[in-house]
Design a protein around this motif. Structure first.
Motif, PDB file in Angstrom:
ATOM      1  N   ARG A   1      14.039 -25.431 -17.051  1.00  0.00           N
ATOM      2  CA  ARG A   1      13.620 -26.281 -18.159  1.00  0.00           C
ATOM      3  C   ARG A   1      14.001 -25.596 -19.469  1.00  0.00           C
ATOM      4  O   ARG A   1      14.068 -24.385 -19.552  1.00  0.00           O
ATOM      5  CB  ARG A   1      12.102 -26.502 -18.090  1.00  0.00           C
ATOM      6  N   GLY A   2      14.270 -26.389 -20.494  1.00  0.00           N
ATOM      7  CA  GLY A   2      14.528 -25.819 -21.802  1.00  0.00           C
ATOM      8  C   GLY A   2      15.969 -25.960 -22.251  1.00  0.00           C
ATOM      9  O   GLY A   2      16.822 -26.547 -21.562  1.00  0.00           O
ATOM     10  N   ASN A   3      16.251 -25.378 -23.397  1.00  0.00           N
ATOM     11  CA  ASN A   3      17.555 -25.548 -24.032  1.00  0.00           C
ATOM     12  C   ASN A   3      18.688 -24.967 -23.199  1.00  0.00           C
ATOM     13  O   ASN A   3      19.818 -25.473 -23.232  1.00  0.00           O
ATOM     14  CB  ASN A   3      17.532 -24.890 -25.421  1.00  0.00           C
ATOM     15  N   GLN A   4      18.418 -23.879 -22.442  1.00  0.00           N
ATOM     16  CA  GLN A   4      19.506 -23.277 -21.674  1.00  0.00           C
ATOM     17  C   GLN A   4      20.035 -24.239 -20.617  1.00  0.00           C
ATOM     18  O   GLN A   4      21.217 -24.214 -20.275  1.00  0.00           O
ATOM     19  CB  GLN A   4      19.054 -21.954 -21.032  1.00  0.00           C
ATOM     20  N   MET A   5      19.177 -25.126 -20.105  1.00  0.00           N
ATOM     21  CA  MET A   5      19.638 -26.103 -19.123  1.00  0.00           C
ATOM     22  C   MET A   5      20.545 -27.144 -19.782  1.00  0.00           C
ATOM     23  O   MET A   5      21.550 -27.571 -19.203  1.00  0.00           O
ATOM     24  CB  MET A   5      18.448 -26.782 -18.449  1.00  0.00           C
ATOM     25  N   ASP A   6      20.200 -27.553 -20.995  1.00  0.00           N
ATOM     26  CA  ASP A   6      21.050 -28.515 -21.703  1.00  0.00           C
ATOM     27  C   ASP A   6      22.416 -27.911 -22.029  1.00  0.00           C
ATOM     28  O   ASP A   6      23.450 -28.567 -21.883  1.00  0.00           O
ATOM     29  CB  ASP A   6      20.355 -28.974 -22.991  1.00  0.00           C
ATOM     30  N   LEU A   7      22.422 -26.632 -22.456  1.00  0.00           N
ATOM     31  CA  LEU A   7      23.692 -25.954 -22.722  1.00  0.00           C
ATOM     32  C   LEU A   7      24.522 -25.803 -21.453  1.00  0.00           C
ATOM     33  O   LEU A   7      25.757 -25.902 -21.478  1.00  0.00           O
ATOM     34  CB  LEU A   7      23.430 -24.580 -23.337  1.00  0.00           C
ATOM     35  N   PHE A   8      23.848 -25.568 -20.362  1.00  0.00           N
ATOM     36  CA  PHE A   8      24.515 -25.446 -19.066  1.00  0.00           C
ATOM     37  C   PHE A   8      25.231 -26.747 -18.726  1.00  0.00           C
ATOM     38  O   PHE A   8      26.417 -26.755 -18.371  1.00  0.00           O
ATOM     39  CB  PHE A   8      23.473 -25.089 -18.009  1.00  0.00           C
ATOM     40  N   GLY A   9      24.504 -27.872 -18.836  1.00  0.00           N
ATOM     41  CA  GLY A   9      25.113 -29.164 -18.552  1.00  0.00           C
ATOM     42  C   GLY A   9      26.265 -29.471 -19.487  1.00  0.00           C
ATOM     43  O   GLY A   9      27.324 -29.975 -19.064  1.00  0.00           O
ATOM     44  N   ALA A  10      26.093 -29.144 -20.779  1.00  0.00           N
ATOM     45  CA  ALA A  10      27.149 -29.398 -21.763  1.00  0.00           C
ATOM     46  C   ALA A  10      28.383 -28.555 -21.476  1.00  0.00           C
ATOM     47  O   ALA A  10      29.528 -28.997 -21.686  1.00  0.00           O
ATOM     48  CB  ALA A  10      26.625 -29.118 -23.165  1.00  0.00           C
ATOM     49  N   SER A  11      28.183 -27.326 -20.979  1.00  0.00           N
ATOM     50  CA  SER A  11      29.310 -26.442 -20.663  1.00  0.00           C
ATOM     51  C   SER A  11      30.115 -26.986 -19.496  1.00  0.00           C
ATOM     52  O   SER A  11      31.358 -26.976 -19.509  1.00  0.00           O
ATOM     53  CB  SER A  11      28.795 -25.034 -20.352  1.00  0.00           C
ATOM     54  N   ILE A  12      29.428 -27.464 -18.453  1.00  0.00           N
ATOM     55  CA  ILE A  12      30.136 -28.018 -17.295  1.00  0.00           C
ATOM     56  C   ILE A  12      30.884 -29.283 -17.701  1.00  0.00           C
ATOM     57  O   ILE A  12      32.052 -29.491 -17.329  1.00  0.00           O
ATOM     58  CB  ILE A  12      29.140 -28.316 -16.155  1.00  0.00           C
ATOM     59  N   GLU A  13      30.205 -30.122 -18.489  1.00  0.00           N
ATOM     60  CA  GLU A  13      30.846 -31.358 -18.948  1.00  0.00           C
ATOM     61  C   GLU A  13      32.106 -31.044 -19.748  1.00  0.00           C
ATOM     62  O   GLU A  13      33.161 -31.679 -19.552  1.00  0.00           O
ATOM     63  CB  GLU A  13      29.864 -32.162 -19.798  1.00  0.00           C
ATOM     64  N   ALA A  14      32.019 -30.066 -20.646  1.00  0.00           N
ATOM     65  CA  ALA A  14      33.177 -29.729 -21.477  1.00  0.00           C
ATOM     66  C   ALA A  14      34.357 -29.296 -20.619  1.00  0.00           C
ATOM     67  O   ALA A  14      35.506 -29.713 -20.855  1.00  0.00           O
ATOM     68  CB  ALA A  14      32.793 -28.629 -22.461  1.00  0.00           C
ATOM     69  N   ARG A  15      34.096 -28.458 -19.596  1.00  0.00           N
ATOM     70  CA  ARG A  15      35.195 -28.007 -18.734  1.00  0.00           C
ATOM     71  C   ARG A  15      35.771 -29.179 -17.933  1.00  0.00           C
ATOM     72  O   ARG A  15      36.990 -29.241 -17.700  1.00  0.00           O
ATOM     73  CB  ARG A  15      34.697 -26.916 -17.795  1.00  0.00           C
ATOM     74  N   ALA A  16      34.904 -30.100 -17.529  1.00  0.00           N
ATOM     75  CA  ALA A  16      35.396 -31.265 -16.788  1.00  0.00           C
ATOM     76  C   ALA A  16      36.296 -32.133 -17.664  1.00  0.00           C
ATOM     77  O   ALA A  16      37.228 -32.783 -17.165  1.00  0.00           O
ATOM     78  CB  ALA A  16      34.219 -32.077 -16.266  1.00  0.00           C
ATOM     79  N   LEU A  17      36.031 -32.130 -18.965  1.00  0.00           N
ATOM     80  CA  LEU A  17      36.826 -32.926 -19.908  1.00  0.00           C
ATOM     81  C   LEU A  17      37.999 -32.144 -20.480  1.00  0.00           C
ATOM     82  O   LEU A  17      38.738 -32.647 -21.340  1.00  0.00           O
ATOM     83  CB  LEU A  17      35.927 -33.402 -21.058  1.00  0.00           C
ATOM     84  N   GLY A  18      38.175 -30.899 -20.027  1.00  0.00           N
ATOM     85  CA  GLY A  18      39.263 -30.076 -20.524  1.00  0.00           C
ATOM     86  C   GLY A  18      39.016 -29.537 -21.915  1.00  0.00           C
ATOM     87  O   GLY A  18      39.971 -29.220 -22.642  1.00  0.00           O
ATOM     88  N   GLN A  19      37.755 -29.401 -22.302  1.00  0.00           N
ATOM     89  CA  GLN A  19      37.398 -28.953 -23.641  1.00  0.00           C
ATOM     90  C   GLN A  19      36.784 -27.554 -23.595  1.00  0.00           C
ATOM     91  O   GLN A  19      36.414 -27.045 -22.525  1.00  0.00           O
ATOM     92  CB  GLN A  19      36.401 -29.937 -24.273  1.00  0.00           C
ATOM     93  N   GLU A  20      36.663 -26.929 -24.775  1.00  0.00           N
ATOM     94  CA  GLU A  20      35.959 -25.650 -24.882  1.00  0.00           C
ATOM     95  C   GLU A  20      34.458 -25.895 -24.776  1.00  0.00           C
ATOM     96  O   GLU A  20      33.952 -26.945 -25.192  1.00  0.00           O
ATOM     97  CB  GLU A  20      36.283 -24.977 -26.219  1.00  0.00           C
ATOM     98  N   VAL A  21      33.751 -24.907 -24.237  1.00  0.00           N
ATOM     99  CA  VAL A  21      32.300 -25.062 -24.122  1.00  0.00           C
ATOM    100  C   VAL A  21      31.684 -25.010 -25.516  1.00  0.00           C
ATOM    101  O   VAL A  21      32.256 -24.411 -26.450  1.00  0.00           O
ATOM    102  CB  VAL A  21      31.691 -23.957 -23.235  1.00  0.00           C
TER     103      VAL A  21
END
Length: 556
Positions: free
Chosen positions: A171-191
């Motif tokens: 729970r918390g902000n680190q989980m949101d950053l985690f999801g955003a990091s995976i999404e960025a890599r899936a989209l070919g973007q920087e985390v």
């Protein structure tokens, strides 16, 4: 005759002196007395300072009380001699026959040898590792995986009902950053800034896309949430698999999220009923200064946001409601400040923290390879990952090397030193001693030798001084395990194993203690008695290694 047997004999002798009026003990006879190995050879097999401890209470002097005890103990079967030494020490020598009985006791008990009931009736929760499910387990987690598991093992061997618990910080902000990091890599973007680096994020993105090809078509908010949750599932499953492969298994995987589905509110209400919560400036506080904390702690901020301490508090209350008598926390070196506040929190919950709470703080570990500290991992980013350490060092060598030191000791391990096949390497030394007992047993079987059972075993045949040294070492094992459990120090088991392996090797190298007959000599009763002794040594070494989560190989 084990130290426990001698303790019982001394207690019985004290009770006899009280019953016949020779001794007065206003507080009664102790339930047990401490029996130790003497520091110097020639001072008997065992020693006790009970006369020095009780003399003042009994209104006499230690030597006089020692002489009274010695007279009674000399008449005891299995006790060969008792000497009163110095200011009142009792040095006890055990008859060879009585000492030899230890071998039979150990073999008969088998895997149960070493277990005691000193902690029977206690239900203990051992929480350790408690990692974020946002990346691979790292070196710090590795030390806690070993120490927490070994502590749980010795507690269980001392009779406690133990539950191993992993607290998932999901729970918390680190989980949101985690999801955003995976999404960025899936989209070919920087985390995003502050996001998660390392090849494992690319791997997670690929695996999520493979399993959910339509995820990129979701609306932006739904897509990010989906990446977070699918990545969470995959990363947590990987952590579980890595720990299982590291011989560390958990009974409970407790999600922080579950606390916020009702348990936090319930826990805070229970604390409010204790009278230690107060409101100030729109925030909810706990008055931990009532119990020695350096400042009061915020539970709910004025904006309604829960603090981490609120989660910690609710989690403790939850554990106590699940029926745990003691809650044991293993925390990292950066958590020293948590000890006081956790104890104050337990007191605010109406408990005596000295009775319900244990907090162990671990220190950092460095791993050296070729003289350089391991620091970076391409897959994990800027950490040394547990799985990479296992691949580099091996489960047994890594677990044993971490377990043989107190957890509060800063530690530097050299890969070359802890993996070499040499008697200078403690894990190799102990495992090789066990393998030697297996080889000796196999060689005996080839000769048709069978260890004696029942009345066929004559314990007096184990009469050589080296036999006695080995028997006394084996007899100490239950006390070592009980001490390791009481002090939460499993390294005591490792150090005991190394000392016992040394005693066994000296016995093995003593020609007069040969187990196998020489050349064409017939198999004699003494050979068979020593075959049983080898079986006892094998049992103790295997049981001790198991307490550390380390294998006991039959061949090296």
């Amino acid at each position: 005759m084990t130290p426990a047997d001698l303790s019982a004999a001394v207690v019985e002798a004290l009770q006899g002196l009280v019953d016949d009026g020779s001794l007065a003990l206003p507080d009664g006879v102790p339930a047990e007395v401490t029996i130790e190995r003497p520091r110097q050879q020639g001072h008997g097999d065992y020693a006790t300072n009970v006369a020095m401890q009780l003399a003042k209470r009994a209104g006499t002097n230690p030597r006089a009380l020692g002489e009274l005890l010695a007279e009674r103990l000399r008449a005891r079967d299995g006790v060969e001699a008792v000497e009163v030494a110095g200011p009142g020490f009792l040095n006890l020598t055990v008859a060879a026959g009585a000492q030899g009985e230890v071998a039979r006791q150990v073999v008969a008990a088998g895997a149960a040898y070493g277990r005691t009931d000193v902690l029977a009736g206690q239900r203990i929760d051992v929480e350790f590792i408690s990692a974020n499910p946002t990346g691979p387990l790292h070196l710090g987690h590795t030390r806690w995986a070993v120490m927490g598991d070994a502590i749980a093992r010795v507690l269980a061997s001392a009779g406690a009902d133990v539950v191993r618990e992993f607290y998932i910080n999901d729970r918390g902000n680190q989980m949101d950053l985690f999801g955003a990091s995976i999404e960025a890599r899936a989209l070919g973007q920087e985390v995003p800034e502050g996001g998660y680096q390392g090849d494992y994020v690319h791997d997670l993105a690929r695996r999520v896309l493979d399993a959910h090809p339509g995820i990129l078509d979701l609306p932006a908010d739904e897509r990010r949430l989906a990446f977070r949750e699918r990545g969470y599932e995959l990363q947590l499953a990987e952590q579980r698999a890595q720990l299982d492969g590291f011989n560390t298994h958990f009974d409970v995987w407790f999600s922080e999220r579950s606390l916020h589905e009702g348990d936090v509110a319930t826990g805070l209400e229970k604390l409010r009923a204790q009278g230690h919560l107060f409101d100030d400036d729109g925030a909810l506080w706990m008055r931990t200064t009532d119990f020695g904390d350096d400042k009061d702690r915020v539970l709910i901020r004025s904006n309604g946001e829960l603090t981490y301490f609120a989660s910690d508090t609710a989690y403790y209350v939850n554990k106590r409601e699940r029926g745990f008598d003691r809650c044991l926390y293993l925390l990292g070196a950066d958590h020293h400040g948590y000890v006081g506040r956790l104890k104050a929190m337990a007191a605010c919950a109406g408990d005596d923290p000295e009775q319900t709470l244990d907090v162990l703080i671990g220190q950092l570990v460095k791993i050296l390879q070729d003289g350089e500290e391991l620091r970076l991992s391409k897959r994990a980013g800027n950490i040394v990952a547990l799985q990479e350490l296992v691949d580099l060092i091996g489960v047994d060598a890594l677990r044993y090397s971490l377990a043989r030191y107190p957890c509060d000791t800063p530690l530097t391990l050299d890969v070359a030193e802890i993996t070499k096949a040499s008697n200078d390497n403690p894990v190799y030394y102990v495992q090789y001693a066990h393998a030697r007992t297996c080889r000796m047993t196999a060689n005996a079987a080839d000769l048709g030798m069978v260890a004696p059972q029942g009345d066929d075993f004559d314990p007096s045949l184990l009469s050589h001084p080296r036999d006695g040294e080995l028997l006394r070492a084996l007899a100490e094992f239950p006390a070592v395990v009980a001490s390791a459990a009481d002090l939460r120090e499993p390294h005591r088991v490792a150090r005991y194993l190394e000392a016992t392996a040394s005693v066994f090797n000296k016995w093995y190298d003593t020609d007069e203690c040969r187990m196998l007959p020489k050349g064409d000599e017939p198999v004699r009763p003494a050979n068979l008695a020593r075959l049983l002794l080898v079986g006892a040594a094998r049992t103790v070494l295997a049981n001790g290694l198991d307490l550390l989560g380390v294998s006991a190989p039959e061949r090296m």
